[in-house]
Design an enzyme around this catalytic site. Structure first.
Site, PDB file in Angstrom:
ATOM      1  N   ASP A  16       0.837  -1.198   0.000  1.00  0.00           N
ATOM      2  CA  ASP A  16       0.000   0.000   0.000  1.00  0.00           C
ATOM      3  C   ASP A  16       0.869   1.244   0.000  1.00  0.00           C
ATOM      4  O   ASP A  16       1.998   1.243   0.509  1.00  0.00           O
ATOM      5  CB  ASP A  16      -0.884   0.048   1.254  1.00  0.00           C
ATOM      6  CG  ASP A  16      -1.925  -1.049   1.274  1.00  0.00           C
ATOM      7  OD1 ASP A  16      -2.201  -1.634   0.209  1.00  0.00           O
ATOM      8  OD2 ASP A  16      -2.458  -1.320   2.366  1.00  0.00           O
ATOM      9  N   ARG A  17       0.321   2.306  -0.519  1.00  0.00           N
ATOM     10  CA  ARG A  17       1.024   3.593  -0.514  1.00  0.00           C
ATOM     11  C   ARG A  17       1.456   3.981   0.892  1.00  0.00           C
ATOM     12  O   ARG A  17       2.565   4.477   1.101  1.00  0.00           O
ATOM     13  CB  ARG A  17       0.114   4.671  -1.106  1.00  0.00           C
ATOM     14  CG  ARG A  17       0.731   6.055  -1.198  1.00  0.00           C
ATOM     15  CD  ARG A  17      -0.244   7.040  -1.817  1.00  0.00           C
ATOM     16  NE  ARG A  17       0.391   8.317  -2.090  1.00  0.00           N
ATOM     17  CZ  ARG A  17      -0.213   9.327  -2.723  1.00  0.00           C
ATOM     18  NH1 ARG A  17      -1.452   9.192  -3.138  1.00  0.00           N
ATOM     19  NH2 ARG A  17       0.436  10.463  -2.926  1.00  0.00           N
TER      20      ARG A  17
END
Length: 228
Positions: A54-55
């Protein structure tokens, strides 16, 4: 410059910082930098992301240096032959250890089995209020996902009512606001600390580790969660 934690002629791994997308995404139009592009420019060679983070998640991110090697490694991930370890700070006190076996629904509406094992590394109770409570409780966890569903760890911890600090939208907005105001902290406390897999060519077992960010370590100290 990206922090390279392993490199040979077939693969390379970095310690991805919080906030960096792996590649372009239509759901994050504000992003102008991507791990795949930065690493390609840094190494001056084409790279292929084997998996994703995930970012908002930091930690070990593995790339192949050819399509052939990428195919071999992706098969390992698809067959759950890779070991992943994450670290996280969550709201509340968790059990000393446990397993979260809770199916998740993907973006196509299909329900998929999802299993996460966790171990509590440390807990604290601090003397500042948390909404209706006079004190605030936190836990520092080691997480081992058995499956790899989208946002699995974030959704699983929210499911057991111990959401990850700094998580949006699965976390606690009131808790996130408290951390922003009290600690000036706006990161998500989820870190991919270790990845184990078989080397695609030599078949040697590779164990890669990534150091936590200074912000993560600051929160461990602020919350009295440092592990001796």
């Amino acid at each position: 410059m990206l922090e390279i934690i392993y490199k040979d002629e077939f693969i390379v791994a970095i310690n991805k910082p919080h906030g960096l997308l792996v590649h372009r995404s239509r759901i994050a139009n504000d992003a102008v930098e991507f791990a795949i592009q930065l690493l390609r420019d840094q190494l001056e060679i084409k790279v292929f992301p084997v998996h994703r983070l995930d970012r908002k998640t930091s930690g070990v991110l593995l790339f192949a240096l050819s399509q052939e090697v990428n195919a071999i490694l992706q098969q390992q991930f698809m067959n759950h032959l890779c070991g992943k370890v994450y670290e996280s700070i969550v709201r509340g006190h968790t059990a000393l250890s446990g397993t979260i076996d809770y199916a998740l629904t993907n973006d196509k509406g299909k329900e998929q089995a999802a299993v996460t094992h966790f171990e509590t590394l440390n807990q604290s109770e601090l003397d500042f209020p948390s909404f209706n409570y006079e004190t605030s409780r936190y836990s520092f966890l080691k997480l081992r996902p058995e499956t790899g569903r989208f946002h699995q760890l974030r959704k699983h911890l929210a499911h057991i009512r111990n959401p990850i600090i700094g998580d949006r939208p699965h976390g606690c907005n009131k808790q996130n606001k408290l951390f922003l105001e009290r600690f000036k902290m706006n990161s998500m406390m989820l870190h991919a600390s270790e990845l184990t897999f078989s080397h695609p060519i030599t078949l040697e077992q590779i164990v890669l580790t990534a150091n936590r960010s200074s912000e993560f370590d600051r929160m461990l100290a602020e919350l009295s969660l440092n592990v001796p």
